[in-house]
Write a protein that holds these residues in place. Structure first.
Motif, PDB file in Angstrom:
ATOM      1  N   CYS A   1       0.848  -1.191   0.000  1.00  0.00           N
ATOM      2  CA  CYS A   1       0.000   0.000   0.000  1.00  0.00           C
ATOM      3  C   CYS A   1       0.887   1.245   0.000  1.00  0.00           C
ATOM      4  CB  CYS A   1      -0.890  -0.012   1.233  1.00  0.00           C
ATOM      5  SG  CYS A   1      -1.896   1.464   1.420  1.00  0.00           S
TER       6      CYS A   1
ATOM      7  N   ALA B   1       0.193   4.176   0.825  1.00  0.00           N
ATOM      8  CA  ALA B   1      -0.078   5.093   1.931  1.00  0.00           C
ATOM      9  C   ALA B   1       0.540   4.603   3.240  1.00  0.00           C
ATOM     10  CB  ALA B   1      -1.583   5.284   2.107  1.00  0.00           C
ATOM     11  N   CYS B   2       0.554   3.276   3.468  1.00  0.00           N
ATOM     12  CA  CYS B   2       0.977   2.803   4.790  1.00  0.00           C
ATOM     13  C   CYS B   2       1.962   1.635   4.733  1.00  0.00           C
ATOM     14  CB  CYS B   2      -0.242   2.401   5.616  1.00  0.00           C
ATOM     15  SG  CYS B   2      -0.968   0.855   5.061  1.00  0.00           S
TER      16      CYS B   2
ATOM     17  N   CYS C   1      -4.412  -0.793   0.535  1.00  0.00           N
ATOM     18  CA  CYS C   1      -4.735  -1.898   1.428  1.00  0.00           C
ATOM     19  C   CYS C   1      -6.169  -1.725   1.945  1.00  0.00           C
ATOM     20  CB  CYS C   1      -3.757  -1.941   2.598  1.00  0.00           C
ATOM     21  SG  CYS C   1      -4.037  -0.670   3.835  1.00  0.00           S
TER      22      CYS C   1
ATOM     23  N   CYS D   1      -6.702   1.162   4.580  1.00  0.00           N
ATOM     24  CA  CYS D   1      -6.713   2.520   4.025  1.00  0.00           C
ATOM     25  C   CYS D   1      -7.971   2.758   3.193  1.00  0.00           C
ATOM     26  CB  CYS D   1      -5.449   2.783   3.196  1.00  0.00           C
ATOM     27  SG  CYS D   1      -3.991   3.018   4.240  1.00  0.00           S
TER      28      CYS D   1
END
Ligand SMILES: [Zn+2]
Length: 204
Positions: A9, A11-12, A23, A26
């Motif tokens: 992911c 973002a994370c 994911c 998110c």
């Protein structure tokens, strides 16, 4: 490294499901905004998401870690929810980044977002604004100094702005950048102006 490693992911860093740009956590933490455009700095702005939940991580991933595959997923979110008539028949104009920062980063995330949105909607893209002036580090500046440090936005010398503009940015928070772009476009003769962003601070 293995070619079979599942995608992470952007973002994370968690594992994504097959064919998913984000994911599950998110995706669940996207805060969708309802309702139509809101006027920020005199410009009607529409964004699908609140700048909260997982949106800031996604915006940072696009901006700083070059997660460019995200631009298309973000453009899909914008294109899917944009209200009828908002920016209709407009040319997409990315919010500019100052040239020094663009060189260091290698790309302007608003350009990537505008290009992805153009591919999806068929709208033309015109990179007709530029940002000049000081743009040092933002940390430790007062708000007033930060606004000054944004530099000046102006229409490029050799590109005439289209008459009907839909500004594109990744995120709208204070509206200061949007206001600077609107001033430059109106000074260059643009009469119809609206904006889209991936996320915005709600309730302005
Ligand atoms: Zn995630």
């Amino acid at each position: 490294m293995t070619l079979l490693a599942p995608p992470l992911c952007p973002a994370c860093g968690a594992h994504c499901g097959e064919g998913q740009p984000l994911c599950a956590g998110c995706r669940e933490d996207l805060r969708w905004l309802s309702g139509g455009p809101e006027t920020v700095a005199g410009v009607p702005v529409w964004a699908p998401l609140s700048y909260a939940g997982s949106a800031p991580g996604l915006v940072r991933a696009l901006k700083y870690r070059g997660a460019l595959q995200l631009a298309d997923a973000m453009a899909a979110h914008i294109a899917a929810g944009i209200p009828a008539g908002h920016g209709r028949s407009a040319t997409l104009v990315p919010v500019p980044m100052d040239s020094g920062r663009r060189r260091r980063r290698g790309y302007n995330q608003a350009e990537r977002l505008a290009a992805a949105l153009g591919r999806r909607t068929g709208a033309p893209v015109a990179d007709c604004l530029e940002r000049t002036g000081p743009a040092g580090p933002q940390v430790g500046r007062t708000r007033e100094n930060r606004l000054r440090a944004l530099g000046e936005v102006r229409a490029r010398a050799h590109v005439s702005p289209p008459p009907n503009v839909l500004l594109v940015d990744d995120v709208v928070t204070t509206g200061a950048t949007l206001a600077a772009c609107a001033r430059a476009l109106r000074a260059a003769g643009v009469r119809r102006l609206a904006a889209v962003a991936y996320a915005r601070t709600p309730g302005r």
